[in-house]
Design an enzyme around this catalytic site. Structure first.
Site, short mmCIF file in Angstrom:
data_model
loop_
_atom_site.label_atom_id
_atom_site.label_comp_id
_atom_site.label_asym_id
_atom_site.label_seq_id
_atom_site.Cartn_x
_atom_site.Cartn_y
_atom_site.Cartn_z
N GLU A 1 0.87 -1.17 0.00
CA GLU A 1 0.00 0.00 0.00
C GLU A 1 0.91 1.23 0.00
O GLU A 1 1.82 1.32 0.83
CB GLU A 1 -0.89 0.00 1.25
N ARG B 1 5.32 -12.65 9.78
CA ARG B 1 5.97 -11.36 9.53
C ARG B 1 7.38 -11.40 10.09
O ARG B 1 7.67 -12.13 11.03
CB ARG B 1 5.27 -10.23 10.29
N LYS C 1 4.26 0.82 9.28
CA LYS C 1 4.40 2.12 8.63
C LYS C 1 3.77 3.23 9.46
O LYS C 1 4.24 4.36 9.43
CB LYS C 1 3.76 2.06 7.24
P1 ATP Z 1 2.75 -2.17 7.79
O1 ATP Z 1 1.98 -2.65 8.96
O2 ATP Z 1 4.21 -2.08 8.02
O3 ATP Z 1 2.18 -0.95 7.19
P2 ATP Z 1 1.46 -3.69 5.80
O4 ATP Z 1 1.31 -5.16 5.80
O5 ATP Z 1 0.27 -2.85 6.07
O6 ATP Z 1 2.66 -3.34 6.74
P3 ATP Z 1 1.65 -3.41 3.00
O7 ATP Z 1 2.14 -2.28 2.21
O8 ATP Z 1 0.21 -3.71 2.96
O9 ATP Z 1 2.10 -3.17 4.48
O10 ATP Z 1 2.50 -4.72 2.71
C1 ATP Z 1 2.87 -5.20 1.45
C2 ATP Z 1 3.27 -6.63 1.61
O11 ATP Z 1 4.39 -6.73 2.48
C3 ATP Z 1 2.16 -7.45 2.19
O12 ATP Z 1 2.06 -8.66 1.47
C4 ATP Z 1 2.60 -7.68 3.60
O13 ATP Z 1 2.10 -8.88 4.11
C5 ATP Z 1 4.12 -7.69 3.48
N1 ATP Z 1 4.72 -7.28 4.74
C6 ATP Z 1 4.51 -6.14 5.43
N2 ATP Z 1 5.20 -6.12 6.58
C7 ATP Z 1 5.88 -7.29 6.63
C8 ATP Z 1 6.77 -7.88 7.58
N3 ATP Z 1 7.10 -7.27 8.72
N4 ATP Z 1 7.28 -9.10 7.29
C9 ATP Z 1 6.97 -9.72 6.15
N5 ATP Z 1 6.13 -9.23 5.22
C10 ATP Z 1 5.58 -8.03 5.45
MG MG Z 2 -1.27 -2.03 5.28
#
Ligand code: ATP
Ligand code: MG
Length: 557
Positions: free
Chosen positions: A37, A263, A273
């Site tokens: 995102e 994760r 984020k």
């Molecule tokens: P955040 O909570 O850091 O904003 P998010 O999952 O909301 O993370 P996205 O931009 O939606 O962030 O993530 C893109 C991809 O990266 C998704 O498939 C997510 O599962 C993966 N991802 C995000 N954070 C991690 C992590 N700490 N370890 C492994 N994969 C991750």
């Molecule tokens: Mg997200």
């Protein structure tokens, strides 16, 4: 696509599933996607997902899409879109074809929502968001149906069209799937599919005032792109029911399957984020690319290489086990890389002047020093030597026991790549601090032991005071003082005040040509790189990437 250092393919449960799917003929090729995102910069956790998705595509001669999951226009921005593209490329990966955006599918998604309404599987609800929450029930109590749940298909179609036309206020209506208000999976209790948002979108402008929710968008986007294996993190495990429900109930050919892995969590830092954004907004760090941030751009500015991050992702592996990785594991990946690949150079971080009294005044001698102790292919460089040099203040003591193998009054030490010197006397300031050390130099010791057979105990580094260049050194350490800063009430209280210490010293003149992000091992002080933002040829700035050894491990964390 650059073929990185993965001669040995990693093995994990997801690759086992893919192997089985290919063997059984369920799929004849593999298509993955990385779906960030664009609401912040990528962090090291995303690197895990990038290496997994793009790595699989590489190893199976498949494809991996980059898709921006852009259904929350208020939090998103093109700045993030651009940084994410840059970071993925920098990590050494290339997406298949054009970049995709979930917003590319808004019209199609709208059509699928209409299809669900027509099938009696979705309805326009007029409960407020708070009421929807109330009606949803709890893990132990079933939810209760909304009074609007049983509207006719015609009424729902008309209302949904009105939603799109902007005739409702935000929060006054939404479209919900009609599934099961008593389901043991909360996500299946008539999840919201669309909400009204009068927000400008970075890709679609003002075209839409209704936006689809993640759960509705993601599975359909996967299917439209022909994704075979949709890999996400464990918190979406329950959402898999909804993922499958949506795809089973609309007219779409492709049925991708979602698989979840744990994760990446790292000690001494935060990863979400939202939290990283707070650090930036509260000015606790100097932007998303502050070298203390766990962002890809921060690690890059700090001096991490793409190969070291890929290696880290390979070492941590992919499982369903929740765990937290020690910062030391990440640090050892960059140390291992730079130990082999970074040329050596000399820098004095906390200088004290040394005068070699028997060395001719005004003479500058050019010494040839190897760039790497064990890799001749890295060649050598010219290092100027002169009567006045800088050494590290901590490398001198007036008196010391035998364990101190550096410069001591009356004792010998070798200057790295140069001569053996003996400290004769010192000059001090009013506070008693040593300002100058007077030494004599044994001019017969270049590359050979002293004639009297008494070998110096140690070797110290130095920089010519006549032609060395002034430089700023930014010594970075962990951003937080606690292992799990995410649990702290406020970040300010757990920020490590020593996470950035600035020193001003000198470097050998060859470093004038240091390019942005170029890495060096400064002899005996650590791995450094030229700062990509602030370092200029006439005002050099070096960031400490990591120390030569894991000092935290020694201190027991
Ligand atoms: P955040 O909570 O850091 O904003 P998010 O999952 O909301 O993370 P996205 O931009 O939606 O962030 O993530 C893109 C991809 O990266 C998704 O498939 C997510 O599962 C993966 N991802 C995000 N954070 C991690 C992590 N700490 N370890 C492994 N994969 C991750
Ligand atoms: Mg997200």
């Amino acid at each position: 696509m650059t073929q990185p250092d993965n001669e040995v393919r990693p093995s994990n449960f997801i690759r086992n599933i893919i192997d089985a799917d290919l063997a059984s003929g369920k799929h004849d090729s593999v298509h993955t996607r990385f779906p960030p995102e664009p609401n912040g910069y990528l962090h090291i956790g995303h690197a895990k997902s990038i290496c997994l998705n793009f790595g699989i595509a590489q190893d199976y001669q498949g494809k991996c899409n980059l898709r921006f999951d852009d259904t929350n226009p208020e939090k998103e921005d093109v700045e993030y879109v651009e940084s994410i593209k840059e970071d993925v490329r920098w990590l050494g990966f290339q997406w298949d074809g054009d970049i995709h955006y979930s917003s590319d599918y808004f019209e199609l998604l709208y059509g699928f929502a209409v299809e669900l309404i027509e099938k009696g599987l979705a309805y326009v609800d007029e409960l407020s968001p708070e009421q929807i929450r109330e009606y949803r029930g709890t893990l132990t109590e079933p939810g209760k149906p909304s009074p609007f749940r049983d509207r006719s298909v015609e009424e729902n179609l008309a209302l949904f069209e009105k939603m799109r036309a902007g005739e409702f206020e935000e929060g006054s209506v939404c479209l919900r799937a009609k599934i099961d208000m008593a389901s043991s999976f909360m996500v299946m209790r008539d999840p919201v599919l669309y909400r009204v948002k009068f927000a400008h979108h970075h890709q679609t402008g003002d075209k839409w005032c209704i936006y689809p929710m993640y759960d509705f968008t993601h599975c359909i986007s996967d299917a439209l792109e022909g994704i075979t294996h949709s890999l996400c993190t464990l918190e979406f495990q329950d959402n898999r029911r909804l993922y499958d429900w949506v795809l089973e109930n609309i007219s779409i050919e492709c049925q991708p399957h979602q698989y979840e892995f744990s994760r990446l969590n790292l000690e001494y830092t935060v990863m979400s984020k939202r939290k990283l954004n707070a650090l930036v907004n509260d000015k606790l760090v100097d932007g998303w690319n502050d070298p203390r941030m766990p962002t890809i751009s921060g690690l890059r500015r700090r001096g991490y290489t793409p190969a070291s991050i890929r290696e880290f992702c390979k070492r941590i592996g992919v499982t369903k086990q929740e765990n937290t990785i020690e910062m030391g594991s990440l640090e050892s990946c960059i140390r291992d890389d730079l130990n082999v690949n970074a040329p050596r150079a000399m820098a004095v971080l906390e200088p004290v002047k040394v005068v070699l009294e028997n060395y001719p005044e005004g003479q500058v001698e050019t010494l040839n020093v190897a760039n790497h102790p064990s890799d001749e292919s890295m060649g050598s460089r010219e290092v100027p030597f002169s009567r006045e040099i800088w050494i590290e203040a901590e490398d001198f003591r007036e008196e010391a026991n035998k364990k101190f193998k550096r410069l001591v009054l009356g004792k010998k030490v070798r200057l790295r790549g140069a001569y053996v010197v003996i400290a004769e006397r010192v000059e001090k300031d009013e506070q008693g601090k040593v300002t100058t050390i007077y030494c004599s130099v044994d001019l017969d010791t270049l590359g050979v032991d002293p004639a009297d057979g008494v070998k110096p105990k140690g070797v110290i580094h130095w920089v010519s005071a006549e032609v060395g260049l002034p430089a700023e050194f930014r010594l970075y350490d962990r951003l937080f003082t606690v292992e799990n800063p995410g649990a702290a009430e406020e970040f300010e209280a757990v920020i490590n005040p020593e996470s950035l210490v600035v020193r001003r010293g000198f470097v050998e003149p060859s470093l004038k040509a240091a390019e942005a992000e170029q890495a060096f091992q400064f002899e005996r002080t650590g791995y450094f790189c030229a700062d990509s933002v602030d370092s200029k040829a006439d005002a050099l700035v070096f960031n400490r990437t990591v120390g030569l050894r894991d000092t935290w491990a020694k201190m027991g964390g």
